[in-house]
Design a protein around this motif. Structure first.
Motif, PDB file in Angstrom:
ATOM      1  N   ARG A  40      24.058  11.312 -10.725  1.00 26.68           N
ATOM      2  CA  ARG A  40      24.957  11.607  -9.615  1.00 26.68           C
ATOM      3  C   ARG A  40      25.023  13.113  -9.366  1.00 26.68           C
ATOM      4  O   ARG A  40      25.021  13.561  -8.214  1.00 26.68           O
ATOM      5  N   PHE A  41      25.097  13.902 -10.433  1.00 22.13           N
ATOM      6  CA  PHE A  41      25.181  15.358 -10.274  1.00 22.13           C
ATOM      7  C   PHE A  41      23.991  15.892  -9.488  1.00 22.13           C
ATOM      8  O   PHE A  41      24.156  16.612  -8.484  1.00 22.13           O
ATOM      9  N   HIS A  42      22.787  15.543  -9.947  1.00 23.25           N
ATOM     10  CA  HIS A  42      21.596  16.086  -9.281  1.00 23.25           C
ATOM     11  C   HIS A  42      21.453  15.549  -7.863  1.00 23.25           C
ATOM     12  O   HIS A  42      21.051  16.275  -6.950  1.00 23.25           O
ATOM     13  N   LEU A  43      21.801  14.275  -7.675  1.00 27.01           N
ATOM     14  CA  LEU A  43      21.689  13.696  -6.335  1.00 27.01           C
ATOM     15  C   LEU A  43      22.627  14.393  -5.360  1.00 27.01           C
ATOM     16  O   LEU A  43      22.222  14.783  -4.258  1.00 27.01           O
ATOM     17  N   GLU A  44      23.897  14.570  -5.746  1.00 30.44           N
ATOM     18  CA  GLU A  44      24.851  15.223  -4.865  1.00 30.44           C
ATOM     19  C   GLU A  44      24.462  16.672  -4.587  1.00 30.44           C
ATOM     20  O   GLU A  44      24.607  17.155  -3.463  1.00 30.44           O
ATOM     21  N   LEU A  47      15.546  12.331 -13.658  1.00 30.88           N
ATOM     22  CA  LEU A  47      16.809  12.868 -13.170  1.00 30.88           C
ATOM     23  C   LEU A  47      16.649  13.588 -11.838  1.00 30.88           C
ATOM     24  O   LEU A  47      17.556  13.590 -11.011  1.00 30.88           O
ATOM     25  N   LEU A  48      15.499  14.221 -11.623  1.00 28.56           N
ATOM     26  CA  LEU A  48      15.305  15.044 -10.428  1.00 28.56           C
ATOM     27  C   LEU A  48      14.569  14.314  -9.308  1.00 28.56           C
ATOM     28  O   LEU A  48      14.491  14.817  -8.198  1.00 28.56           O
ATOM     29  N   SER A  49      13.995  13.142  -9.589  1.00 24.46           N
ATOM     30  CA  SER A  49      13.123  12.503  -8.598  1.00 24.46           C
ATOM     31  C   SER A  49      13.888  11.944  -7.406  1.00 24.46           C
ATOM     32  O   SER A  49      13.453  12.070  -6.267  1.00 24.46           O
ATOM     33  N   ILE A  50      15.055  11.313  -7.656  1.00 26.38           N
ATOM     34  CA  ILE A  50      15.817  10.744  -6.540  1.00 26.38           C
ATOM     35  C   ILE A  50      16.485  11.877  -5.759  1.00 26.38           C
ATOM     36  O   ILE A  50      17.204  12.684  -6.315  1.00 26.38           O
ATOM     37  N   GLU A 110      10.823   7.426  -1.770  1.00 23.48           N
ATOM     38  CA  GLU A 110      12.119   7.781  -2.349  1.00 23.48           C
ATOM     39  C   GLU A 110      13.163   6.709  -2.032  1.00 23.48           C
ATOM     40  O   GLU A 110      14.011   6.380  -2.868  1.00 23.48           O
ATOM     41  N   LYS A 111      13.093   6.155  -0.852  1.00 19.83           N
ATOM     42  CA  LYS A 111      14.034   5.099  -0.468  1.00 19.83           C
ATOM     43  C   LYS A 111      13.849   3.866  -1.364  1.00 19.83           C
ATOM     44  O   LYS A 111      14.831   3.226  -1.759  1.00 19.83           O
ATOM     45  N   LYS A 112      12.613   3.541  -1.713  1.00 23.11           N
ATOM     46  CA  LYS A 112      12.360   2.407  -2.608  1.00 23.11           C
ATOM     47  C   LYS A 112      12.955   2.648  -3.989  1.00 23.11           C
ATOM     48  O   LYS A 112      13.582   1.755  -4.586  1.00 23.11           O
ATOM     49  N   LEU A 113      12.763   3.865  -4.506  1.00 24.69           N
ATOM     50  CA  LEU A 113      13.319   4.194  -5.822  1.00 24.69           C
ATOM     51  C   LEU A 113      14.848   4.179  -5.768  1.00 24.69           C
ATOM     52  O   LEU A 113      15.510   3.718  -6.703  1.00 24.69           O
ATOM     53  N   LEU A 114      15.390   4.687  -4.675  1.00 23.20           N
ATOM     54  CA  LEU A 114      16.841   4.740  -4.532  1.00 23.20           C
ATOM     55  C   LEU A 114      17.435   3.336  -4.545  1.00 23.20           C
ATOM     56  O   LEU A 114      18.494   3.098  -5.144  1.00 23.20           O
ATOM     57  N   THR A 115      16.767   2.389  -3.899  1.00 24.18           N
ATOM     58  CA  THR A 115      17.261   1.016  -3.842  1.00 24.18           C
ATOM     59  C   THR A 115      17.415   0.435  -5.244  1.00 24.18           C
ATOM     60  O   THR A 115      18.400  -0.250  -5.546  1.00 24.18           O
ATOM     61  N   LYS A 116      16.457   0.738  -6.109  1.00 20.78           N
ATOM     62  CA  LYS A 116      16.517   0.227  -7.487  1.00 20.78           C
ATOM     63  C   LYS A 116      17.691   0.835  -8.244  1.00 20.78           C
ATOM     64  O   LYS A 116      18.441   0.137  -8.938  1.00 20.78           O
ATOM     65  N   VAL A 117      17.859   2.174  -8.117  1.00 22.09           N
ATOM     66  CA  VAL A 117      18.943   2.847  -8.822  1.00 22.09           C
ATOM     67  C   VAL A 117      20.298   2.393  -8.275  1.00 22.09           C
ATOM     68  O   VAL A 117      21.262   2.202  -9.017  1.00 22.09           O
ATOM     69  N   GLU A 118      20.355   2.188  -6.950  1.00 19.17           N
ATOM     70  CA  GLU A 118      21.606   1.813  -6.300  1.00 19.17           C
ATOM     71  C   GLU A 118      22.107   0.455  -6.794  1.00 19.17           C
ATOM     72  O   GLU A 118      23.312   0.244  -6.986  1.00 19.17           O
ATOM     73  N   LYS A 119      21.204  -0.475  -7.028  1.00 21.30           N
ATOM     74  CA  LYS A 119      21.590  -1.804  -7.498  1.00 21.30           C
ATOM     75  C   LYS A 119      22.229  -1.741  -8.879  1.00 21.30           C
ATOM     76  O   LYS A 119      23.137  -2.505  -9.198  1.00 21.30           O
ATOM     77  N   ILE A 120      21.729  -0.808  -9.691  1.00 20.45           N
ATOM     78  CA  ILE A 120      22.249  -0.692 -11.061  1.00 20.45           C
ATOM     79  C   ILE A 120      23.616  -0.033 -11.077  1.00 20.45           C
ATOM     80  O   ILE A 120      24.547  -0.480 -11.746  1.00 20.45           O
ATOM     81  N   SER A 121      23.776   1.050 -10.304  1.00 23.31           N
ATOM     82  CA  SER A 121      25.009   1.842 -10.380  1.00 23.31           C
ATOM     83  C   SER A 121      26.082   1.405  -9.393  1.00 23.31           C
ATOM     84  O   SER A 121      27.265   1.379  -9.723  1.00 23.31           O
ATOM     85  N   GLY A 122      25.665   1.111  -8.159  1.00 27.18           N
ATOM     86  CA  GLY A 122      26.623   0.730  -7.134  1.00 27.18           C
ATOM     87  C   GLY A 122      27.504   1.861  -6.638  1.00 27.18           C
ATOM     88  O   GLY A 122      28.503   1.623  -5.959  1.00 27.18           O
ATOM     89  N   LEU A 123      27.152   3.114  -6.941  1.00 27.07           N
ATOM     90  CA  LEU A 123      27.980   4.252  -6.544  1.00 27.07           C
ATOM     91  C   LEU A 123      27.822   4.537  -5.047  1.00 27.07           C
ATOM     92  O   LEU A 123      26.722   4.427  -4.498  1.00 27.07           O
ATOM     93  N   PRO A 124      28.897   4.932  -4.376  1.00 21.60           N
ATOM     94  CA  PRO A 124      28.838   5.217  -2.924  1.00 21.60           C
ATOM     95  C   PRO A 124      27.851   6.322  -2.572  1.00 21.60           C
ATOM     96  O   PRO A 124      27.290   6.323  -1.470  1.00 21.60           O
ATOM     97  N   ILE A 125      27.643   7.280  -3.489  1.00 18.83           N
ATOM     98  CA  ILE A 125      26.749   8.399  -3.186  1.00 18.83           C
ATOM     99  C   ILE A 125      25.344   7.920  -2.878  1.00 18.83           C
ATOM    100  O   ILE A 125      24.633   8.502  -2.060  1.00 18.83           O
ATOM    101  N   TYR A 126      24.917   6.817  -3.523  1.00 21.40           N
ATOM    102  CA  TYR A 126      23.574   6.300  -3.270  1.00 21.40           C
ATOM    103  C   TYR A 126      23.475   5.698  -1.875  1.00 21.40           C
ATOM    104  O   TYR A 126      22.436   5.795  -1.215  1.00 21.40           O
TER     105      TYR A 126
END
Length: 751
Positions: free
Chosen positions: A23-27, A49-52, A234-250
């Motif tokens: 979340r830190f690096h994404l924001e 950590l830096l890819s998304i 990047e959108k494909k990778l984000l979709t995978k991470v988003e399913k796991i975390s469910g955080l609004p930032i994604y």
């Protein structure tokens, strides 16, 4: 902005928590303009950590500066294998061996290195390799500074960039916002130290290693992606991470990625991955340096269209808008420009204004209406000179587009038309940004026209804004090398008698003071009749048949044949020829096609201004389904068939613009073509040695000198220069002309 981030009160991000390092690096990536990073070494944990968000960051013109340690020596590897360094990743990536490791990479690894390769290829990254000066250890910093241009946020996490740290283990990352009281000095000090490291100012404690090998390793293995592909990945990778975390930032990044992908799909781009050539960028820089005015004198085949559209593209990247008006001589050329601008460069909202588009007034009105209502509108208008100078277009241009006159870019293809008397009344002095394009900008025998042309494009007779001549283009491999074969053609006895009879009559109308013909309709008619005798000399067809026979039926393919001319089009009066004129043209070409087919059974097509299926014919020619195309002038401009190997000129012309255009058609590079071969049919001067009329002999010499300029121009740049010139010696000797002096003078023009 960074100051708007929701940062934990502890300023610590812990894995598997609401505030985790992802979340830190994404924001930060979503709210920053730059990142200075001491990564220490490449490992899967650090990269993940830096890819998304990385592609989204660089698409928004984010700038990254990076210092990295890599494993280069056996000693370094031993350190790791013996466990002499603590907290080292088991998934350390050796970037000197990417070719073998690539197949084992995760999606995150691959995406990160593709983004890195894009930055390297586009010169958007500062990149240094460091190792400690003393000892066998390595530098494994894991810290950096994000900046939005106003505020900064520094972070440290040395242990937490391991393979399991922050992804599997409960580790943490500390951050230091500059706007929090007490952090300003700390952040400034860290930023200063990181900058010093990246800028090579810490050579007292660090070794700086060569980066070229590493850059090459990264770009050669991962440098095949465009920005739109990076965003999609990047959108494909984000979709995978988003399913796991469910955080609004994604979800927020997901929406931004959709916007960026849509923006890229509609954004203009250079059509080739390698980008503009150096000389095309030099043309842009010269144009900008000349107050956005310029005349580009560029050899046919060197990319005049690409060069001018690139100027508009570079300005778009600075100003984030494009508005342009392109003038061309013919409808065929107008349609080609539409394709280049809309399909290759991806410019949107292109309006074609000429006889090929019956709705052009409505289309232009729709664009103009948007401007009148104050809407921000990108557009491109492509029109012929004939349509441009008409009252309808002129009225609409001044009524709807007047507020854009200071920012619109005018491109005049075949810019010599600007200097003609028929264009002076409508020359658009109110448009500030101007580009003129021509292989031969100079107007023959028109001092006033040349002066107008130079003044409008802010250049001089001697110095164009940018020049890229044919000799340079051939030497640099932009155009292919060629062999040139001049073929001498004799007039039949009856043709020669008619020719001499007209010449003797014309001598009576030469002004002894100026040496020129007196103006009259009678004289003009005589000149046309005499010219037609040369153009349509019957032995030209016989000579053509001999040339094809010499080449051989099985070898004669990919050929342009320019037959004797019938009608000349005035691009300023109309953008197409009449039915009667078209019929005359067709008859001449049909006669040549019939004879060629009867002798060799060649597969051919005629290519005239009114040919309806031009695109289909060109496709068949490119695919080898046609051996030859026969035309008069329609292959002069706007036809790009680089496969063409043979060109046979049966039509005599002393017009430099015409013969330089024609040569350029056949000199375009193609992977299946090593060189081009040009045959040029020249009618032998009708010299009667028993005639003592000096005026007649002088007239004949001047006529031949006009054509000889073409022969010498072609010969001196050919691979068989000496042979070509020697073949013309006897003709020149009879007229007391030194062919080799002409050749030397011609070569001097290229210095």
């Amino acid at each position: 902005m960074l100051k708007d981030l929701n940062i934990p009160k502890s300023y610590t991000y812990t894995s598997k928590d609401e505030f985790d390092p992802f979340r830190f690096h994404l924001e930060c990536l979503m709210n920053s303009k730059s990142l200075d990073l001491l990564l220490g070494y490449f490992s899967s944990g650090a990269i993940r950590l830096l890819s998304i968000g990385f592609a989204s960051f660089i698409h928004r013109n984010g700038k990254i500066r990076l210092a990295i340690n890599i494993i280069l020596s056996k000693n370094d590897r031993d350190v790791f294998e013996k466990g002499l360094e603590k907290n080292l990743p088991i998934d350390l990536i050796d970037v000197t061996n990417l070719k073998e490791l690539k197949a084992k990479f995760s999606e995150y690894n691959t995406h990160f290195f593709e983004c890195l390769a894009w930055l390297i290829s586009n010169n958007r990254i500062e990149f240094v390799i460091i190792t400690p000066k003393e000892g066998n250890g390595i530098s494994h910093y894991k810290e950096g500074v994000y900046s939005d241009g106003v505020d900064k946020i520094a972070f440290s996490g040395s242990q937490n960039f391991t393979a399991y740290g922050l992804t599997e283990n409960l580790e943490s990352l500390e951050c230091f916002p500059s706007w929090i009281e007490g952090n300003d000095d700390r952040v400034s000090e860290k930023a200063k130290r990181i900058s010093a490291t990246i800028e090579g100012k810490r050579q007292d404690v660090l070794n700086y290693l060569s980066i070229e090998e590493i850059k090459t390793e990264i770009t050669s293995n991962f440098g095949d992606k465009e920005m739109d592909e990076l965003l999609v990945n990047e959108k494909k990778l984000l979709t995978k991470v988003e399913k796991i975390s469910g955080l609004p930032i994604y979800q927020e990044l997901d929406e931004k990625l959709d916007e960026q992908i849509e923006e890229l799909e509609s954004a203009p781009r250079f059509p080739f991955k390698e980008g503009p050539r150096d000389y095309q960028m030099q043309a842009y820089e010269n144009w900008v340096g000349n107050d956005y005015k310029g005349l580009f004198a560029m050899a046919t085949g060197t990319g005049k269209t690409l060069t001018s559209l690139n100027c508009i593209l570079q300005e778009y990247r600075i100003n984030n808008f494009y508005k342009f008006l392109i003038l061309v001589p013919t409808t065929a050329l107008a349609k080609q420009w539409v394709e280049e601008a809309s399909i290759k460069f991806n410019y949107q909202n292109i309006v074609l204004c000429c006889s090929e588009n019956s709705r052009w007034e409505d289309d232009l009105f729709q664009v103009g209406k948007s401007l009148v209502f104050g809407r921000s509108t990108n557009y491109g208008i492509i029109t012929t000179y004939a349509t441009f100078k008409g009252n309808k277009f002129q009225n609409m241009l001044k009524e709807y587009f007047n507020n854009d006159f200071d920012i619109i870019t005018l491109v005049a293809d075949e810019a010599h038309n600007f200097g003609s008397a028929g264009f002076l009344k409508v020359i658009p002095n109110f448009i500030s940004r101007r580009i003129g394009l021509s292989a031969t900008p100079e107007r023959q025998f028109d001092e006033i026209g040349n002066k107008t042309l130079n003044e409008y494009f802010s250049c001089s007779d001697d110095v164009y804004t940018f020049e890229y001549n044919m000799k340079t283009a051939i030497e640099n491999g932009i155009l292919c090398r060629y062999y040139y074969h001049p073929i001498i053609v004799n007039l039949e006895l009856e043709e020669q008698e008619r020719y001499l009879k007209i010449s003797k009559e014309l001598v009576k109308y030469i002004d002894p003071e100026t040496g020129k013909y007196r103006e009259s309709d009678y004289v003009n008619n005589l000149l046309i009749k005499r010219k037609n005798i040369i153009h349509k000399a019957s032995n030209k067809l016989n000579s053509l048949l001999l040339v094809v026979n010499e080449i051989g039926r099985e070898n004669f393919t990919k050929a342009f044949i320019y037959v004797p001319e019938g009608v000349e089009i005035d691009a300023l009066k109309d953008d197409r020829i009449s039915d009667d004129e078209e019929n005359e043209t067709s008859k001449l070409i049909d006669n040549y096609i019939t004879e060629l087919y009867n002798h060799f059974q060649l597969k051919m097509a005629k290519f005239t201004g009114e040919t309806k299926n031009r695109d289909q014919i060109l496709t068949q020619f490119k695919e080898g389904k046609l051996d030859a195309l026969l035309a008069m002038k329609c292959l002069d401009e706007g036809v790009d068939v680089p496969q063409t190997k043979f060109a046979i000129f049966c039509s005599s012309t002393g017009n430099p613009r015409q013969y330089i255009q024609r040569r350029g058609r056949v000199l375009r590079m193609h992977k299946d073509k090593q060189f081009a071969i040009i045959y040029d049919l020249i009618v032998k001067p009708t010299i009667d040695h028993t005639n003592t009329d000096e005026s007649l002999l002088r007239m004949e010499k001047n006529i031949f000198l006009s054509e000889l300029r073409r022969l010498v121009n072609f010969a001196v740049l050919s691979e068989n220069k000496d042979e070509s010139l020697k073949g013309l010696e006897s003709l020149c000797y009879d007229l007391d002309i030194d062919i080799y002096e002409l050749a030397n003078n011609e070569l001097n023009n290229y210095k």
